[in-house]
Write an enzyme that holds these catalytic residues in place. Structure first.
Site, PDB file in Angstrom:
ATOM      1  N   GLU A   1     -13.906   5.860   6.453  1.00 50.34           N
ATOM      2  CA  GLU A   1     -12.727   6.294   7.196  1.00 50.34           C
ATOM      3  C   GLU A   1     -13.060   6.852   8.578  1.00 50.34           C
ATOM      4  O   GLU A   1     -14.102   7.485   8.791  1.00 50.34           O
ATOM      5  CB  GLU A   1     -11.989   7.364   6.373  1.00 50.34           C
ATOM      6  CG  GLU A   1     -10.803   8.028   7.045  1.00 50.34           C
ATOM      7  CD  GLU A   1      -9.638   7.096   7.332  1.00 50.34           C
ATOM      8  OE1 GLU A   1      -9.856   6.054   7.977  1.00 50.34           O
ATOM      9  OE2 GLU A   1      -8.502   7.440   6.944  1.00 50.34           O
TER      10      GLU A   1
ATOM     11  N   ASN B   1      -8.917   0.687   7.972  1.00 44.22           N
ATOM     12  CA  ASN B   1      -7.678   1.460   8.076  1.00 44.22           C
ATOM     13  C   ASN B   1      -7.155   1.372   9.511  1.00 44.22           C
ATOM     14  O   ASN B   1      -7.648   2.055  10.404  1.00 44.22           O
ATOM     15  CB  ASN B   1      -7.936   2.921   7.684  1.00 44.22           C
ATOM     16  CG  ASN B   1      -6.647   3.687   7.462  1.00 44.22           C
ATOM     17  OD1 ASN B   1      -5.577   3.105   7.304  1.00 44.22           O
ATOM     18  ND2 ASN B   1      -6.732   4.999   7.440  1.00 44.22           N
TER      19      ASN B   1
ATOM     20  N   ASP C   1      -5.966  10.346  -3.075  1.00 41.66           N
ATOM     21  CA  ASP C   1      -6.553  11.534  -2.450  1.00 41.66           C
ATOM     22  C   ASP C   1      -7.984  11.783  -2.952  1.00 41.66           C
ATOM     23  O   ASP C   1      -8.791  10.878  -2.951  1.00 41.66           O
ATOM     24  CB  ASP C   1      -5.633  12.736  -2.670  1.00 41.66           C
ATOM     25  CG  ASP C   1      -4.290  12.552  -1.976  1.00 41.66           C
ATOM     26  OD1 ASP C   1      -4.280  12.089  -0.819  1.00 41.66           O
ATOM     27  OD2 ASP C   1      -3.250  12.853  -2.584  1.00 41.66           O
TER      28      ASP C   1
ATOM     29  N   GLU D   1     -11.359   9.792  -2.336  1.00 46.92           N
ATOM     30  CA  GLU D   1     -12.182  10.155  -1.179  1.00 46.92           C
ATOM     31  C   GLU D   1     -13.051  11.363  -1.486  1.00 46.92           C
ATOM     32  O   GLU D   1     -12.825  12.079  -2.475  1.00 46.92           O
ATOM     33  CB  GLU D   1     -11.275  10.450   0.013  1.00 46.92           C
ATOM     34  CG  GLU D   1     -10.420  11.677  -0.175  1.00 46.92           C
ATOM     35  CD  GLU D   1      -9.126  11.650   0.635  1.00 46.92           C
ATOM     36  OE1 GLU D   1      -8.758  12.725   1.149  1.00 46.92           O
ATOM     37  OE2 GLU D   1      -8.496  10.593   0.735  1.00 46.92           O
TER      38      GLU D   1
ATOM     39  N   TYR E   1       0.844  -1.198   0.000  1.00 49.36           N
ATOM     40  CA  TYR E   1       0.000   0.000   0.000  1.00 49.36           C
ATOM     41  C   TYR E   1       0.873   1.239   0.000  1.00 49.36           C
ATOM     42  O   TYR E   1       1.739   1.410   0.876  1.00 49.36           O
ATOM     43  CB  TYR E   1      -0.900   0.005   1.230  1.00 49.36           C
ATOM     44  CG  TYR E   1      -1.683   1.286   1.429  1.00 49.36           C
ATOM     45  CD1 TYR E   1      -2.564   1.746   0.455  1.00 49.36           C
ATOM     46  CD2 TYR E   1      -1.542   2.048   2.593  1.00 49.36           C
ATOM     47  CE1 TYR E   1      -3.279   2.916   0.629  1.00 49.36           C
ATOM     48  CE2 TYR E   1      -2.261   3.217   2.776  1.00 49.36           C
ATOM     49  CZ  TYR E   1      -3.124   3.647   1.789  1.00 49.36           C
ATOM     50  OH  TYR E   1      -3.825   4.813   1.965  1.00 49.36           O
TER      51      TYR E   1
ATOM     52  N   ARG F   1     -13.718   5.983  -0.845  1.00 50.36           N
ATOM     53  CA  ARG F   1     -13.562   6.300   0.575  1.00 50.36           C
ATOM     54  C   ARG F   1     -14.456   7.484   0.938  1.00 50.36           C
ATOM     55  O   ARG F   1     -14.526   8.475   0.209  1.00 50.36           O
ATOM     56  CB  ARG F   1     -12.089   6.640   0.857  1.00 50.36           C
ATOM     57  CG  ARG F   1     -11.850   7.252   2.233  1.00 50.36           C
ATOM     58  CD  ARG F   1     -10.375   7.452   2.465  1.00 50.36           C
ATOM     59  NE  ARG F   1     -10.108   8.653   3.250  1.00 50.36           N
ATOM     60  CZ  ARG F   1      -8.892   9.051   3.624  1.00 50.36           C
ATOM     61  NH1 ARG F   1      -7.826   8.356   3.285  1.00 50.36           N
ATOM     62  NH2 ARG F   1      -8.743  10.169   4.318  1.00 50.36           N
TER      63      ARG F   1
ATOM     64  N   ASP G   1       0.237  15.577   5.881  1.00 45.77           N
ATOM     65  CA  ASP G   1      -0.676  15.205   4.803  1.00 45.77           C
ATOM     66  C   ASP G   1      -1.886  16.135   4.826  1.00 45.77           C
ATOM     67  O   ASP G   1      -2.944  15.808   5.365  1.00 45.77           O
ATOM     68  CB  ASP G   1      -1.096  13.743   4.995  1.00 45.77           C
ATOM     69  CG  ASP G   1      -2.012  13.240   3.902  1.00 45.77           C
ATOM     70  OD1 ASP G   1      -2.119  13.915   2.863  1.00 45.77           O
ATOM     71  OD2 ASP G   1      -2.625  12.170   4.090  1.00 45.77           O
TER      72      ASP G   1
ATOM     73  N   ASP H   1      -2.875   5.496  -2.699  1.00 43.66           N
ATOM     74  CA  ASP H   1      -3.719   6.612  -2.285  1.00 43.66           C
ATOM     75  C   ASP H   1      -3.801   7.608  -3.446  1.00 43.66           C
ATOM     76  O   ASP H   1      -2.774   8.047  -3.965  1.00 43.66           O
ATOM     77  CB  ASP H   1      -3.086   7.260  -1.051  1.00 43.66           C
ATOM     78  CG  ASP H   1      -3.943   8.335  -0.415  1.00 43.66           C
ATOM     79  OD1 ASP H   1      -4.896   8.805  -1.046  1.00 43.66           O
ATOM     80  OD2 ASP H   1      -3.635   8.719   0.729  1.00 43.66           O
TER      81      ASP H   1
ATOM     82  N   HIS I   1      -7.560   4.342  -4.079  1.00 41.27           N
ATOM     83  CA  HIS I   1      -8.754   4.838  -3.404  1.00 41.27           C
ATOM     84  C   HIS I   1      -8.837   6.347  -3.578  1.00 41.27           C
ATOM     85  O   HIS I   1      -7.828   7.055  -3.568  1.00 41.27           O
ATOM     86  CB  HIS I   1      -8.815   4.422  -1.928  1.00 41.27           C
ATOM     87  CG  HIS I   1      -7.751   4.944  -1.022  1.00 41.27           C
ATOM     88  ND1 HIS I   1      -7.715   6.242  -0.583  1.00 41.27           N
ATOM     89  CD2 HIS I   1      -6.692   4.321  -0.440  1.00 41.27           C
ATOM     90  CE1 HIS I   1      -6.684   6.403   0.238  1.00 41.27           C
ATOM     91  NE2 HIS I   1      -6.040   5.256   0.331  1.00 41.27           N
TER      92      HIS I   1
ATOM     93  N   CYS J   1      -5.314  14.480   6.140  1.00 43.75           N
ATOM     94  CA  CYS J   1      -5.265  13.100   6.614  1.00 43.75           C
ATOM     95  C   CYS J   1      -6.590  12.756   7.287  1.00 43.75           C
ATOM     96  O   CYS J   1      -7.158  13.567   8.034  1.00 43.75           O
ATOM     97  CB  CYS J   1      -4.112  12.929   7.596  1.00 43.75           C
ATOM     98  SG  CYS J   1      -4.178  11.401   8.566  1.00 43.75           S
TER      99      CYS J   1
END
Length: 297
Positions: A192, A215, A92, A119, A48, A162, A63, A90, A117, A127
């Site tokens: 999340e 997660n 974002d 989001e 990942y 996400r 982040d 990731d 993923h 983050c």
């Protein structure tokens, strides 16, 4: 280990096959190609690429949406090229609206990763376990998911939707959003920053049979759960995003403190991997052999 010259593994198909099994897939987070090779050496089946770690390693900052799509994709490409394992990255927020998501999906596919993923946060994102998040309207994210599904060239490329709505709108809204993203074509769901055992169990029950991401954010808002419990609840993918980042930070601090105190690393070098051991690990024998084969040695 990955070869400098060799056939690419069909990462998306392999990732889908792993996620279809009954056992959860554990994917440690890495922020560079060396970390990916260590994950592979340790026997894991998936790597990942953490956005938190990528931001920390590339620019030494938190982040909070500071990296561009091209910077993230470049890191994903280097990580994927170093290993023969499927890589989840990731992505974002998808770096813009639904049109931007189309390019994002194709750039990550071209980089070789098996899945991403995206989001539903407002850009610039934060983050998922930080305060101050905001989310876009659910309809906006639905359009992004639909665009991502149509954009992928390989139908096996895994799209994980996400939602960060738990912190902003509550768990009911997060669940409602996740249903909408699933209906829009997401292959897996990532709710999340759940904040209690009850919320974790509720999400697991709500989406029984759907590939769900847990997660295991080290020190984050979500209560830690052991592997057996996550298996019982039906989670398919367990991300451990920053264990390697935190471990590397601690190790480097300790070594640097010793060098600062002594003036040299003489008192710690015996506890470190040997020079020859390390160069073997990162592929020097293979490079030397290829050099002889192609007259570059």
């Amino acid at each position: 280990m990955a070869k400098l010259i060799g056939e690419d593994v069909d990462g998306p198909a392999r990732l889908r096959e792993l996620l279809s099994r009954g056992e959860p897939v554990v994917a440690p987070g890495v922020y560079d190609a060396l970390g990916a090779r260590l994950v592979e050496e340790a026997g894991f089946g998936v790597v990942y690429m953490t956005g938190f770690g990528t931001t920390a390693s590339l620019i030494g900052r938190p982040d909070v949406g500071l990296l561009t799509m091209s910077e993230m994709v470049g890191n994903a490409r280097r990580i994927d090229s170093a290993v023969e394992l499927p890589v989840i990255a990731d992505a974002d927020t998808g770096y813009g609206n639904a049109l931007n998501v189309i390019r994002t999906v194709r750039e990550y596919e071209t980089a070789g990763v098996a899945g991403i993923h995206i989001e539903d946060q407002v850009a610039p994102k934060r983050c998922g376990h930080m305060e101050g998040k905001q989310v876009v309207p659910a309809e906006t994210m639905v359009d992004k998911v639909r665009a991502a599904v149509q954009a992928r060239r390989n139908p096996d490329f895994v799209l994980i939707a996400r939602t960060d709505a738990r912190a902003v709108e509550g768990v009911d809204a997060a669940i409602e959003r996740a249903h909408r993203y699933l209906d829009a074509g997401a292959d897996a769901l990532f709710v999340e920053a759940l904040q209690s055992d009850e919320e974790i169990e509720r999400v697991a029950a709500e989406f029984a049979g759907v590939p769900l991401v847990f997660n295991w954010a080290e020190g984050g808002k979500t209560p830690p759960k052991d592997f057996d419990r996550l298996r019982q609840l039906g989670f398919r993918l367990i991300l451990c995003p920053i264990s390697t980042l935190l471990a590397a930070t601690r190790a480097m601090r300790e070594v640097l403190a010793r060098i600062a105190a002594d003036g040299t690393p003489a008192r710690v070098v015996a506890d470190l991997p040997g020079f020859g051991e390390f160069t073997d690990f990162i592929g020097l024998p293979e490079v030397n052999e290829l050099g002889k084969q192609f007259g570059a040695g």
